[in-house]
Design a protein around this motif. Structure first.
Motif, PDB file in Angstrom:
ATOM      1  N   GLY A 114       0.731  -1.133   0.120  1.00  0.00           N
ATOM      2  CA  GLY A 114       0.024  -0.125   0.125  1.00  0.00           C
ATOM      3  C   GLY A 114       0.701   1.259   0.039  1.00  0.00           C
ATOM      4  O   GLY A 114       0.603   2.346  -0.502  1.00  0.00           O
ATOM      5  N   GLU A 115       1.885   1.228   0.694  1.00  0.00           N
ATOM      6  CA  GLU A 115       2.758   2.393   0.844  1.00  0.00           C
ATOM      7  C   GLU A 115       3.652   2.665  -0.658  1.00  0.00           C
ATOM      8  O   GLU A 115       3.620   3.626  -1.192  1.00  0.00           O
ATOM      9  N   PHE A 116       3.852   1.590  -1.321  1.00  0.00           N
ATOM     10  CA  PHE A 116       4.312   1.399  -2.385  1.00  0.00           C
ATOM     11  C   PHE A 116       3.583   2.169  -3.425  1.00  0.00           C
ATOM     12  O   PHE A 116       3.833   2.917  -4.584  1.00  0.00           O
ATOM     13  N   TYR A 117       2.234   1.827  -3.287  1.00  0.00           N
ATOM     14  CA  TYR A 117       1.217   2.319  -4.248  1.00  0.00           C
ATOM     15  C   TYR A 117       0.999   3.761  -4.077  1.00  0.00           C
ATOM     16  O   TYR A 117       0.969   4.421  -5.054  1.00  0.00           O
ATOM     17  N   ARG A 118       0.871   4.072  -2.838  1.00  0.00           N
ATOM     18  CA  ARG A 118       1.087   5.711  -2.442  1.00  0.00           C
ATOM     19  C   ARG A 118       2.103   6.387  -3.101  1.00  0.00           C
ATOM     20  O   ARG A 118       1.746   7.335  -3.913  1.00  0.00           O
ATOM     21  N   ARG A 119       3.365   5.830  -3.127  1.00  0.00           N
ATOM     22  CA  ARG A 119       4.308   6.539  -3.832  1.00  0.00           C
ATOM     23  C   ARG A 119       4.306   6.647  -5.574  1.00  0.00           C
ATOM     24  O   ARG A 119       4.652   7.662  -6.084  1.00  0.00           O
ATOM     25  N   CYS A 120       3.848   5.594  -6.013  1.00  0.00           N
ATOM     26  CA  CYS A 120       3.670   5.512  -7.358  1.00  0.00           C
ATOM     27  C   CYS A 120       2.618   5.998  -8.086  1.00  0.00           C
ATOM     28  O   CYS A 120       2.417   6.367  -9.038  1.00  0.00           O
ATOM     29  N   HIS A 121       1.453   6.152  -7.319  1.00  0.00           N
ATOM     30  CA  HIS A 121       0.126   6.404  -7.742  1.00  0.00           C
ATOM     31  C   HIS A 121      -0.014   7.901  -8.750  1.00  0.00           C
ATOM     32  O   HIS A 121      -0.083   7.772  -9.847  1.00  0.00           O
ATOM     33  N   ASP A 122       0.611   8.978  -8.101  1.00  0.00           N
ATOM     34  CA  ASP A 122       0.452  10.034  -8.969  1.00  0.00           C
ATOM     35  C   ASP A 122       1.367  10.204 -10.110  1.00  0.00           C
ATOM     36  O   ASP A 122       0.883  10.364 -11.254  1.00  0.00           O
ATOM     37  N   ASP A 123       2.576   9.626  -9.903  1.00  0.00           N
ATOM     38  CA  ASP A 123       3.501   9.726 -11.210  1.00  0.00           C
ATOM     39  C   ASP A 123       3.057   8.586 -12.244  1.00  0.00           C
ATOM     40  O   ASP A 123       3.115   9.060 -13.567  1.00  0.00           O
ATOM     41  N   LEU A 124       2.637   7.647 -11.871  1.00  0.00           N
ATOM     42  CA  LEU A 124       2.130   6.686 -12.782  1.00  0.00           C
ATOM     43  C   LEU A 124       0.872   6.997 -13.619  1.00  0.00           C
ATOM     44  O   LEU A 124       0.689   6.999 -14.760  1.00  0.00           O
ATOM     45  N   THR A 125       0.150   7.820 -12.685  1.00  0.00           N
ATOM     46  CA  THR A 125      -1.346   7.982 -13.314  1.00  0.00           C
ATOM     47  C   THR A 125      -1.024   9.078 -14.337  1.00  0.00           C
ATOM     48  O   THR A 125      -1.504   9.240 -15.419  1.00  0.00           O
ATOM     49  N   ARG A 126      -0.199  10.171 -14.050  1.00  0.00           N
ATOM     50  CA  ARG A 126       0.296  11.341 -14.852  1.00  0.00           C
ATOM     51  C   ARG A 126       0.904  10.780 -16.186  1.00  0.00           C
ATOM     52  O   ARG A 126       0.584  11.150 -17.108  1.00  0.00           O
ATOM     53  N   PHE A 127       1.616   9.817 -16.010  1.00  0.00           N
ATOM     54  CA  PHE A 127       2.440   9.416 -17.230  1.00  0.00           C
ATOM     55  C   PHE A 127       1.535   8.774 -18.154  1.00  0.00           C
ATOM     56  O   PHE A 127       1.683   8.858 -19.265  1.00  0.00           O
ATOM     57  N   LEU A 128       0.616   7.863 -17.433  1.00  0.00           N
ATOM     58  CA  LEU A 128      -0.438   7.076 -18.362  1.00  0.00           C
ATOM     59  C   LEU A 128      -1.268   8.380 -18.991  1.00  0.00           C
ATOM     60  O   LEU A 128      -1.648   8.098 -20.077  1.00  0.00           O
TER      61      LEU A 128
END
Lengths: 211, 174
Positions: free
Chosen positions: B22-36
């Motif tokens: 879940g912590e990893f998800y929090r970290r990646c959420h914004d960057d990954l969504t923006r990138f996609l």
């Protein structure tokens, strides 16, 4: 960023956490079960082996035709045999052998018991080392692997046994290679050692060699 | 104060600690969504692919205990693969996220969040892989060597392509 997005993110985080708890718990339970199963196997395997061995040894074995030379009075005799200890003792006593009582589980039978002349028998060499006589016999179904053990129990090497038998009708090599074992079913192989020094050896009905 | 765990440490710990993914998800959420979003320009698709990507990563790391050497490049590669699948089919499929019973609808606000991002719009003009390289190396600060390993390139290739991509971004943003 609006309020909804972090809320959705946290909801997903929560969901991931619950899923991870389930996955990790499942894996731990599976590992624990495997560990317990392994431990049970480790404990059970020797028990099963002993039971199987015991079952095998409990099969009826024809009483040993004890073709043992008479011993002088006062000699202590120790016997290791596949036959039932009671039968051996009975026959030995009928033949006038004096059977030394020894301590341990086989005391009632007056024997050092060993179900086979294999590893356990070999391990008992030290136990019977003080005996004047060590008589070992096995039936014709003796495995090849047992022969060196028999020699060891008799306190001699295979080469020594071969040498002793050189003048007899029996070929140790035949016995060692097992060529004679099948057709000599029921043949009793007796290796005996008299302490100190002189070695005597009987095979079946053959005359004692090395006397 | 405890040291902040690296992504690799987080994923490594996620095999035994339920909180870590879940912590990893929090970290990646914004960057990954923006990138996609920069690649597909569709908030719903971007969010759906992000969820599917994270669901696939979850299955790999937590369920199958896969060891991941470079988490973010690895994650971006999954995302790009899912993106290509969407581009080919023009239909969003999220079987793993569905299996894990994730919320399929895009939360309100993701649209605003993504449309505000000018950089994302500029990134959209770049090829997928170049955009991923820029995000990983420049935005997320991943060492080019690790990115190169994950993308099957040499360190030099990653540097050159990221440099050229930066130049194009600069033009697009000016």
């Amino acid at each position: 960023m609006s309020e909804q997005l972090p809320a959705a993110m946290e909801e997903t985080v929560f969901r991931f956490t619950r899923l991870a708890e389930r996955a990790i718990g499942k894996r731990r339970r599976r590992r624990r079960r495997l560990l317990i199963a392994s431990a049970v196997m480790v404990v059970a395997a020797p028990i099963v082996a002993v039971l199987a061995w015991g079952w095998d040894s409990s099969r009826p074995v024809p009483p040993a035709p004890v073709e043992v030379a008479e011993t002088d009075d006062g000699w202590r005799v120790t016997v290791l045999d596949r036959s039932r200890p009671e039968d051996v003792v009975r026959v030995l006593r009928e033949r006038g052998l004096r059977v030394e009582r020894r301590s341990g589980p086989a005391e009632k039978a007056g024997l050092v018991s060993a179900e086979t002349a294999g590893a356990e028998g070999a391990a008992r060499v030290a136990e019977v080392a003080s005996a004047d006589w060590l008589i070992v016999w096995t039936d014709g179904g003796a495995g090849i692997a047992e022969i060196p053990d028999l020699c060891q129990l008799a306190g001699m090497s295979v080469a020594q046994a071969r040498e002793i038998l050189a003048g007899s009708q029996i070929s140790v090599r035949d016995v060692l290679t097992g060529e004679d074992l099948d057709r000599a079913e029921g043949l009793k192989v007796v290796l005996a050692r008299e302490l100190p020094g002189e070695v005597r050896l009987w095979v079946g009905d053959a005359e004692p060699a090395g006397c | 104060m405890s040291r902040r765990r690296t992504d690799r440490e987080l994923l490594s710990a996620a095999r035994d600690d339920p909180e870590m993914f879940g912590e990893f998800y929090r970290r990646c959420h914004d960057d990954l969504t923006r990138f996609l979003h920069s690649r597909c320009r569709d908030p719903e698709v971007a969010y759906g692919i992000m969820q599917e990507t994270m669901a696939l990563a979850f299955v790999a790391v937590v369920v199958r205990e896969t060891k991941v050497r470079e988490p973010l490049p690895w994650l971006f590669q999954i995302a790009m693969r899912e993106l290509r699948r969407w581009q080919e089919a023009q239909y969003l499929e999220t079987p793993t996220a569905d299996m894990l019973d994730f919320r399929a609808t895009v939360p309100d606000g993701v649209d605003d969040f993504l449309r505000r991002d000018e950089l994302a719009r500029a990134l959209a003009e770049l090829p997928d892989e170049d955009a991923a390289l820029v995000v990983l190396v420049d935005a997320l600060g991943y060492p080019s060597k690790e990115v190169a390993r994950a993308f099957g390139m040499t360190d030099g290739q990653v540097r050159v392509r990221a440099h050229r991509a930066r130049q194009r971004l600069r033009v697009a943003l000016s």
